[in-house]
Design a protein around this motif. Structure first.
Motif, PDB file in Angstrom:
ATOM      1  N   GLN A 382       0.836  -1.206   0.000  1.00 40.65           N
ATOM      2  CA  GLN A 382       0.000   0.000   0.000  1.00 40.65           C
ATOM      3  C   GLN A 382       0.869   1.253   0.000  1.00 40.65           C
ATOM      4  OE1 GLN A 382      -3.408   0.823   0.038  1.00 40.65           O
ATOM      5  NE2 GLN A 382      -3.768  -1.284  -0.628  1.00 40.65           N
ATOM      6  N   ALA A 383       1.992   1.177   0.714  1.00 45.45           N
ATOM      7  CA  ALA A 383       2.888   2.341   0.812  1.00 45.45           C
ATOM      8  C   ALA A 383       3.577   2.657  -0.508  1.00 45.45           C
ATOM      9  CB  ALA A 383       3.940   2.088   1.895  1.00 45.45           C
ATOM     10  N   LYS A 384       3.508   1.732  -1.464  1.00 44.25           N
ATOM     11  CA  LYS A 384       4.137   1.961  -2.767  1.00 44.25           C
ATOM     12  C   LYS A 384       3.197   2.641  -3.768  1.00 44.25           C
ATOM     13  CE  LYS A 384       7.495  -1.792  -2.319  1.00 44.25           C
ATOM     14  NZ  LYS A 384       8.119  -2.981  -2.922  1.00 44.25           N
ATOM     15  N   ILE A 385       1.924   2.755  -3.412  1.00 44.49           N
ATOM     16  CA  ILE A 385       0.972   3.411  -4.320  1.00 44.49           C
ATOM     17  C   ILE A 385       1.392   4.868  -4.529  1.00 44.49           C
ATOM     18  CG2 ILE A 385      -1.420   4.164  -4.619  1.00 44.49           C
ATOM     19  CD1 ILE A 385      -2.293   1.674  -3.084  1.00 44.49           C
ATOM     20  N   GLY A 386       1.464   5.246  -5.800  1.00 46.05           N
ATOM     21  CA  GLY A 386       1.886   6.588  -6.151  1.00 46.05           C
ATOM     22  C   GLY A 386       3.350   6.695  -6.513  1.00 46.05           C
ATOM     23  N   ARG A 387       4.118   5.650  -6.193  1.00 47.90           N
ATOM     24  CA  ARG A 387       5.541   5.682  -6.517  1.00 47.90           C
ATOM     25  C   ARG A 387       5.791   5.271  -7.966  1.00 47.90           C
ATOM     26  NH1 ARG A 387       9.600   2.741  -2.579  1.00 47.90           N
ATOM     27  NH2 ARG A 387      10.962   3.691  -4.148  1.00 47.90           N
ATOM     28  N   VAL A 441       4.059   3.742 -12.923  1.00 47.58           N
ATOM     29  CA  VAL A 441       3.506   4.373 -11.730  1.00 47.58           C
ATOM     30  C   VAL A 441       2.545   3.383 -11.085  1.00 47.58           C
ATOM     31  CG1 VAL A 441       1.649   5.526 -13.035  1.00 47.58           C
ATOM     32  CG2 VAL A 441       2.339   6.396 -10.777  1.00 47.58           C
ATOM     33  N   ILE A 442       2.688   3.188  -9.782  1.00 47.07           N
ATOM     34  CA  ILE A 442       1.863   2.218  -9.057  1.00 47.07           C
ATOM     35  C   ILE A 442       0.539   2.877  -8.676  1.00 47.07           C
ATOM     36  CG2 ILE A 442       1.717   0.703  -7.056  1.00 47.07           C
ATOM     37  CD1 ILE A 442       3.833  -0.058  -9.216  1.00 47.07           C
ATOM     38  N   GLU A 443      -0.567   2.235  -9.075  1.00 47.62           N
ATOM     39  CA  GLU A 443      -1.892   2.817  -8.864  1.00 47.62           C
ATOM     40  C   GLU A 443      -2.695   2.102  -7.778  1.00 47.62           C
ATOM     41  OE1 GLU A 443      -2.726   4.256 -13.446  1.00 47.62           O
ATOM     42  OE2 GLU A 443      -3.248   2.193 -12.882  1.00 47.62           O
ATOM     43  N   ASP A 444      -2.376   0.829  -7.516  1.00 50.06           N
ATOM     44  CA  ASP A 444      -3.167   0.081  -6.530  1.00 50.06           C
ATOM     45  C   ASP A 444      -2.329  -1.106  -6.048  1.00 50.06           C
ATOM     46  OD1 ASP A 444      -5.247  -0.607  -4.899  1.00 50.06           O
ATOM     47  OD2 ASP A 444      -6.654  -1.115  -6.499  1.00 50.06           O
ATOM     48  N   ALA A 445      -2.815  -1.763  -4.986  1.00 49.50           N
ATOM     49  CA  ALA A 445      -2.087  -2.903  -4.421  1.00 49.50           C
ATOM     50  C   ALA A 445      -3.061  -3.794  -3.662  1.00 49.50           C
ATOM     51  CB  ALA A 445      -0.992  -2.416  -3.472  1.00 49.50           C
ATOM     52  N   ASP A 446      -2.703  -5.071  -3.522  1.00 48.38           N
ATOM     53  CA  ASP A 446      -3.431  -5.960  -2.619  1.00 48.38           C
ATOM     54  C   ASP A 446      -2.417  -6.608  -1.675  1.00 48.38           C
ATOM     55  OD1 ASP A 446      -2.255  -8.043  -4.116  1.00 48.38           O
ATOM     56  OD2 ASP A 446      -4.036  -8.334  -5.344  1.00 48.38           O
ATOM     57  N   GLU A 447      -2.684  -7.798  -1.181  1.00 48.99           N
ATOM     58  CA  GLU A 447      -1.780  -8.406  -0.203  1.00 48.99           C
ATOM     59  C   GLU A 447      -0.429  -8.798  -0.791  1.00 48.99           C
ATOM     60  OE1 GLU A 447      -3.877 -11.691   1.480  1.00 48.99           O
ATOM     61  OE2 GLU A 447      -4.836 -10.465   3.032  1.00 48.99           O
ATOM     62  N   ASP A 449       0.367  -8.285  -4.648  1.00 47.47           N
ATOM     63  CA  ASP A 449       0.662  -7.774  -5.976  1.00 47.47           C
ATOM     64  C   ASP A 449       0.415  -6.276  -6.067  1.00 47.47           C
ATOM     65  OD1 ASP A 449       1.172 -10.429  -7.088  1.00 47.47           O
ATOM     66  OD2 ASP A 449      -1.000 -10.737  -6.936  1.00 47.47           O
ATOM     67  N   LEU A 450       1.060  -5.686  -7.078  1.00 45.17           N
ATOM     68  CA  LEU A 450       0.871  -4.272  -7.386  1.00 45.17           C
ATOM     69  C   LEU A 450       0.172  -4.123  -8.736  1.00 45.17           C
ATOM     70  CD1 LEU A 450       4.435  -2.942  -6.412  1.00 45.17           C
ATOM     71  CD2 LEU A 450       2.316  -2.648  -5.090  1.00 45.17           C
ATOM     72  N   TYR A 451      -0.439  -2.958  -8.942  1.00 37.58           N
ATOM     73  CA  TYR A 451      -1.147  -2.667 -10.190  1.00 37.58           C
ATOM     74  C   TYR A 451      -0.718  -1.273 -10.656  1.00 37.58           C
ATOM     75  CZ  TYR A 451      -3.972  -6.564  -8.562  1.00 37.58           C
ATOM     76  OH  TYR A 451      -4.366  -7.802  -8.120  1.00 37.58           O
ATOM     77  N   GLY A 452      -0.457  -1.130 -11.955  1.00 37.17           N
ATOM     78  CA  GLY A 452       0.004   0.169 -12.413  1.00 37.17           C
ATOM     79  C   GLY A 452      -0.051   0.329 -13.910  1.00 37.17           C
ATOM     80  N   ALA A 453       0.623   1.383 -14.388  1.00 34.11           N
ATOM     81  CA  ALA A 453       0.655   1.701 -15.813  1.00 34.11           C
ATOM     82  C   ALA A 453       1.987   2.349 -16.139  1.00 34.11           C
ATOM     83  CB  ALA A 453      -0.498   2.633 -16.166  1.00 34.11           C
ATOM     84  N   PRO A 454       2.427   2.243 -17.399  1.00 35.36           N
ATOM     85  CA  PRO A 454       3.693   2.877 -17.775  1.00 35.36           C
ATOM     86  C   PRO A 454       3.643   4.378 -17.544  1.00 35.36           C
ATOM     87  CG  PRO A 454       2.970   1.354 -19.485  1.00 35.36           C
ATOM     88  CD  PRO A 454       1.820   1.488 -18.518  1.00 35.36           C
ATOM     89  N   VAL A 455       4.785   4.936 -17.155  1.00 37.43           N
ATOM     90  CA  VAL A 455       4.909   6.383 -17.002  1.00 37.43           C
ATOM     91  C   VAL A 455       4.791   7.013 -18.395  1.00 37.43           C
ATOM     92  CG1 VAL A 455       6.466   8.264 -16.385  1.00 37.43           C
ATOM     93  CG2 VAL A 455       6.327   6.230 -14.943  1.00 37.43           C
ATOM     94  N   GLN A 456       3.933   7.996 -18.521  1.00 37.40           N
ATOM     95  CA  GLN A 456       3.737   8.641 -19.823  1.00 37.40           C
ATOM     96  C   GLN A 456       4.839   9.684 -20.055  1.00 37.40           C
ATOM     97  OE1 GLN A 456       1.366   7.575 -21.924  1.00 37.40           O
ATOM     98  NE2 GLN A 456       0.877   6.070 -20.328  1.00 37.40           N
TER      99      GLN A 456
END
Length: 457
Positions: A382-387, A441-447, A449-456
């Motif tokens: 969770q602390a990685k969201i936004g990084r 960029v990391i947009e979400d997380a669970d226990e 895994d992370l979820y994200g998208a390429p930096v534009q």
């Protein structure tokens, strides 16, 4: 009139167990390919099937016996190798028709057994071996085995009786293999052994010449040199250290991680934290000092990921011992944790220890440790969201039927393949492929895994 080459015999391979076994399988297949054999993807097309077995736990032995049985039923011409090769009598009693049984990393005997069962067809016109050998892993990551065997005598483990004492490879041979792998397209090297921290102890850290300088067969020298490697594009490959015992000199590799020369990741097999259990396990560890060192490592390299495995339900483990482990995990805040319930393994001294833990208690403790470590993992992710984090792609998905968007499964530097989590990406665009490395960029997380998208851009 065109020359008609004789058909080469085909070999099938079933590889079980740990990455060290996978490396053994790659070496065997590379040698067989150089001898003129072809590979078969199924039982039906194979002249001989090799089963590379695992014997670490009784459950692993059962899986190996099932694999041998399946190969016998589907093909009938089977050669058994690997860790269970030391139990040839058991294998032959159950499967008397197996063609041969050889032990762990007995490459020559395996190849000779294949030659006897299905002689190679000489063919001087065809180069059958790709440079760098055959790989059973994807092209973008490779296991780099630096030694065989182990000098520890942990009471629950029979690996030394199967694979023997520590035998380290020459440092120049290891570095030459690593360099070739990177030149052939490897973007991530996973350093493996039974005890990576002990590399070179058996050879008194024998020094060798490499690139005009002297390097020792020592984990710190190895790590520093691997950090100098570059891909054809001039990019530093990820270098990930596995099976690292927390000896004092491990402290010296943390600054290399902080400087970007090594992937900030340590796989340390702690196994437990309670002093009485560690003593019964005959583990070389001091849990209090280890906690201090973990805090110091994080101060030097805040992004370091520490993964470990733990045994629950070891003979004599009390509820107080288990609670000690849970409290230790609260303090250690390990990033990635695996656990397994203690299993007696034939030949292991731990089998004779008093006060076995009932199966129901083992299961209850296993569920508690997994719940604890999942909560720690979830908070860390969770602390990685936004990084913004670098990732490497393992698999690219198919375009979405409705909007054509393409997703991908990737990993961050905190994720070793097959054992840790993933970074699931959306909208990666066209042209991405396995092995591509870029920032997301990391947009979400669970226990896990992370979820994200390429930096534009």
């Amino acid at each position: 009139m065109a020359t008609k080459f004789p058909d080469a015999p085909k070999i099938g391979m079933v590889s079980l167990g740990c990455p060290k076994n996978l490396v053994d399988s790659e070496r065997i297949l590379t040698k067989l390919r150089s001898d003129g054999y072809q590979m078969s993807a199924d039982y039906a097309g194979a002249d001989v099937v090799l089963v590379n077995t695992c014997g670490f736990l009784d459950s692993a032995k059962e899986e190996s016996l099932e694999a041998i049985g399946e190969a016998m039923a589907e093909n009938g011409r089977v050669i058994v190798t690997g860790c269970m090769g030391d139990e040839a009598d058991l294998i032959r009693a159950k499967f008397p028709q197996v063609l041969a049984v050889t032990g762990a990393h007995q490459y020559e005997q395996v190849v000779n057994a294949v030659h006897d069962a299905s002689p190679p067809v000489p063919n001087a016109f065809v180069d059958l071996v790709p440079e760098g050998g055959l790989k059973l892993t994807p092209r973008h990551y490779s296991y780099l085995k630096i030694s065989e065997g182990c000098n520890h005598r942990c009471s629950f483990c029979i690996i030394p009786s199967i694979r023997g004492d520590l035998v380290s490879r020459r440092i120049d041979a290891v570095l030459r293999e690593a360099e070739k792998l990177v030149q052939a397209g490897t973007k991530e090297l996973l350093v493996i052994s039974q005890d990576t921290s002990a590399y070179g102890v058996d050879t008194r850290h024998d020094p060798r010449q490499w690139k005009g300088r002297e390097v020792r067969a020592h984990m710190t020298d190895l790590a520093r040199e691997l950090g100098q490697l570059r891909t054809a594009e001039g990019v530093a490959p990820w270098v990930r250290l596995h099976y690292v015992y927390p000896y004092p000199h491990v402290d010296q590799v943390i600054p290399l991680m902080a400087d970007g020369l090594l992937t900030p990741y340590l796989d340390i097999p702690f196994q437990h934290a309670a002093p009485s259990v560690l003593k019964a396990m005959k583990r070389p560890a001091n849990e209090a000092k280890v906690l201090d060192r973990i805090h110091k490592w994080r101060a030097i390299c805040p992004d370091i990921t520490i993964r470990s495995t733990f045994v629950v339900g070891f003979p004599g483990e009390t509820e107080a011992d288990f609670q000690y482990l849970l409290d230790w995990l609260d303090e250690a805040q390990l990033d990635r944790v695996g656990a397994f319930r203690f299993e007696p393994v034939e030949g292991a001294p731990a089998n004779a220890l008093p006060n076995p833990v009932p199966e129901a208690v083992k299961e209850e403790r296993y569920q508690r440790i997994m719940e604890k470590t999942a909560a720690i993992s979830a908070a860390k992710l969770q602390a990685k969201i936004g990084r913004v984090l670098p990732v490497i792609i393992d698999e690219v998905g198919e375009p979405d039927e409705e909007d054509g968007s393409i997703g991908a499964t990737a990993r961050s530097q905190a994720d070793a393949p097959e054992i840790d989590g993933n970074v699931f990406l959306r909208d990666v665009g066209e042209g991405r492929k396995a092995g591509d490395m870029f920032d997301v960029v990391i947009e979400d997380a669970d226990e896990h895994d992370l979820y994200g998208a390429p930096v534009q851009d």
